[in-house]
Design a protein around this motif. Structure first.
Motif, PDB file in Angstrom:
ATOM      1  N   TYR A 143      14.060  29.636  13.036  1.00 18.94           N
ATOM      2  CA  TYR A 143      13.563  28.838  11.912  1.00 18.94           C
ATOM      3  C   TYR A 143      12.395  27.980  12.349  1.00 18.94           C
ATOM      4  CZ  TYR A 143      13.296  24.872   8.745  1.00 18.94           C
ATOM      5  OH  TYR A 143      12.854  23.877   7.925  1.00 18.94           O
ATOM      6  N   GLN A 144      12.471  27.442  13.585  1.00 16.54           N
ATOM      7  CA  GLN A 144      11.395  26.574  14.057  1.00 16.54           C
ATOM      8  C   GLN A 144      10.066  27.312  14.139  1.00 16.54           C
ATOM      9  OE1 GLN A 144      14.441  26.650  15.244  1.00 16.54           O
ATOM     10  NE2 GLN A 144      15.196  24.550  15.080  1.00 16.54           N
ATOM     11  N   GLY A 160      17.653  29.804   4.162  1.00 24.23           N
ATOM     12  CA  GLY A 160      18.423  30.691   3.318  1.00 24.23           C
ATOM     13  C   GLY A 160      19.324  29.908   2.392  1.00 24.23           C
ATOM     14  N   GLY A 161      20.457  30.495   2.065  1.00 26.29           N
ATOM     15  CA  GLY A 161      21.341  29.892   1.078  1.00 26.29           C
ATOM     16  C   GLY A 161      21.891  28.539   1.477  1.00 26.29           C
ATOM     17  N   GLY A 162      22.089  28.325   2.765  1.00 27.17           N
ATOM     18  CA  GLY A 162      22.606  27.028   3.199  1.00 27.17           C
ATOM     19  C   GLY A 162      21.627  25.909   2.940  1.00 27.17           C
ATOM     20  N   ALA A 163      20.354  26.166   3.231  1.00 25.26           N
ATOM     21  CA  ALA A 163      19.327  25.166   2.955  1.00 25.26           C
ATOM     22  C   ALA A 163      19.192  24.933   1.456  1.00 25.26           C
ATOM     23  CB  ALA A 163      17.994  25.614   3.546  1.00 25.26           C
ATOM     24  N   ALA A 192      19.334  20.813   9.203  1.00 22.71           N
ATOM     25  CA  ALA A 192      20.453  21.086  10.103  1.00 22.71           C
ATOM     26  C   ALA A 192      21.024  22.477   9.883  1.00 22.71           C
ATOM     27  CB  ALA A 192      21.543  20.026   9.910  1.00 22.71           C
ATOM     28  N   ASP A 193      21.054  22.913   8.629  1.00 23.94           N
ATOM     29  CA  ASP A 193      21.575  24.243   8.345  1.00 23.94           C
ATOM     30  C   ASP A 193      20.699  25.316   8.969  1.00 23.94           C
ATOM     31  OD1 ASP A 193      23.490  25.965   6.481  1.00 23.94           O
ATOM     32  OD2 ASP A 193      21.457  26.781   6.321  1.00 23.94           O
ATOM     33  N   ALA A 194      19.407  25.163   8.826  1.00 24.52           N
ATOM     34  CA  ALA A 194      18.500  26.153   9.408  1.00 24.52           C
ATOM     35  C   ALA A 194      18.638  26.186  10.924  1.00 24.52           C
ATOM     36  CB  ALA A 194      17.062  25.841   8.993  1.00 24.52           C
ATOM     37  N   GLU A 204      29.490  24.491  14.111  1.00 23.63           N
ATOM     38  CA  GLU A 204      28.393  23.693  13.560  1.00 23.63           C
ATOM     39  C   GLU A 204      27.852  24.321  12.279  1.00 23.63           C
ATOM     40  OE1 GLU A 204      25.300  20.727  13.261  1.00 23.63           O
ATOM     41  OE2 GLU A 204      27.362  20.841  14.013  1.00 23.63           O
ATOM     42  N   ALA A 205      27.790  25.648  12.244  1.00 22.78           N
ATOM     43  CA  ALA A 205      27.283  26.338  11.054  1.00 22.78           C
ATOM     44  C   ALA A 205      28.216  26.167   9.868  1.00 22.78           C
ATOM     45  CB  ALA A 205      27.089  27.825  11.356  1.00 22.78           C
ATOM     46  N   ALA A 206      29.483  25.905  10.105  1.00 26.60           N
ATOM     47  CA  ALA A 206      30.412  25.587   9.017  1.00 26.60           C
ATOM     48  C   ALA A 206      30.423  24.090   8.710  1.00 26.60           C
ATOM     49  CB  ALA A 206      31.822  26.056   9.373  1.00 26.60           C
ATOM     50  N   ARG A 207      30.212  23.275   9.746  1.00 28.83           N
ATOM     51  CA  ARG A 207      30.232  21.820   9.543  1.00 28.83           C
ATOM     52  C   ARG A 207      29.124  21.371   8.600  1.00 28.83           C
ATOM     53  NH1 ARG A 207      27.619  17.508  10.388  1.00 28.83           N
ATOM     54  NH2 ARG A 207      25.909  18.641  11.397  1.00 28.83           N
ATOM     55  N   VAL A 208      27.954  21.966   8.746  1.00 25.22           N
ATOM     56  CA  VAL A 208      26.812  21.524   7.932  1.00 25.22           C
ATOM     57  C   VAL A 208      27.065  21.745   6.440  1.00 25.22           C
ATOM     58  CG1 VAL A 208      24.357  21.839   7.450  1.00 25.22           C
ATOM     59  CG2 VAL A 208      25.168  21.759   9.815  1.00 25.22           C
TER      60      VAL A 208
END
Length: 219
Positions: free
Chosen positions: A8-9, A35-38, A90-92, A125-129
């Motif tokens: 992503y960066q 994506g969908g999380g963002a 954070a999601d990305a 972490e990917a679930a925590r966000v």
């Protein structure tokens, strides 16, 4: 969560510092993040912004008796917006970390063990966000519901739009929590069960608030 091929960066700046057209272009591109999380986090941020806007329109002389509550709602909504915006970044980052963990070598037992541990940490972490995004959606709904009885009626539909944005934030986050939890050992995935159980209640509250606003509009 699928494995990203591009960081992503490498494709985008912080969501707080990009133009809308650039963000949408990055979202539409053949890259794994944003994506969908963002999108879920930005739904929450937009809902919070709408609550703050309606509250700021509820600072007329005739609203003086409600001013302490309105000022508190403005501060709370602005804070929720900033938190949600940070969660989009954070999601990305979390998505990228999962992909990097899956790319770790596994030619020896030690490497395999280190890779498995890194994947678990990244998936947590990917679930925590998105779980944190659900918290923000819950907050936005609470603020919107408190504002509705006293908010400026000229912008009451924006309270309904805030509720709809919060609902979308919660249900979109549900998808991202579920896909990451599915790859986690139960002892780690179970920690997200309470958040997942709250989502139906959040949706019901959002639908009720939308209906309340529609009732006001229709008289």
């Amino acid at each position: 969560m699928s494995q990203p091929s591009t960081s992503y960066q490498d494709t985008a700046s912080s969501f707080g510092g990009v133009a809308l057209a650039q963000y949408l272009s990055e979202l539409a591109a053949k890259v794994p993040a944003p994506g969908g999380g963002a999108v879920a986090a930005l739904h929450a941020a937009q809902g919070a912004a709408l609550v703050a806007m309606v509250a700021r329109y509820t600072t007329r002389a005739k609203d003086a008796e409600h001013r302490p509550v309105v000022d508190r709602l403005i501060d709370a909504a602005d804070a929720a917006r900033e938190r949600a915006l940070a969660l989009a970044d954070a999601d990305a980052a979390a998505f990228t970390a999962v992909g990097n963990a899956y790319k770790l070598p596994k030619t020896t037992e030690a490497e395999t063990a280190a890779r498995t541990a890194a994947i678990t940490v990244a998936l947590i972490e990917a679930a925590r966000v998105p779980a944190a995004v659900v918290d923000e959606a819950d907050e936005v709904l609470s603020l919107a519901a408190e504002l509705l009885p006293i908010g400026n009626p000229n912008v009451v539909t924006d309270i309904g739009a805030a509720a709809d944005a919060a609902r979308a934030a919660a249900t979109s986050s549900q998808l991202n929590i579920e896909i990451n939890v599915a790859s986690l050992p139960a002892e780690h995935g179970d920690r997200f069960a309470p958040t997942l159980l709250r989502i139906d209640e959040i949706c019901a509250r959002a639908d009720a608030l939308h209906a309340d606003v529609l009732h006001v509009v229709r008289g």
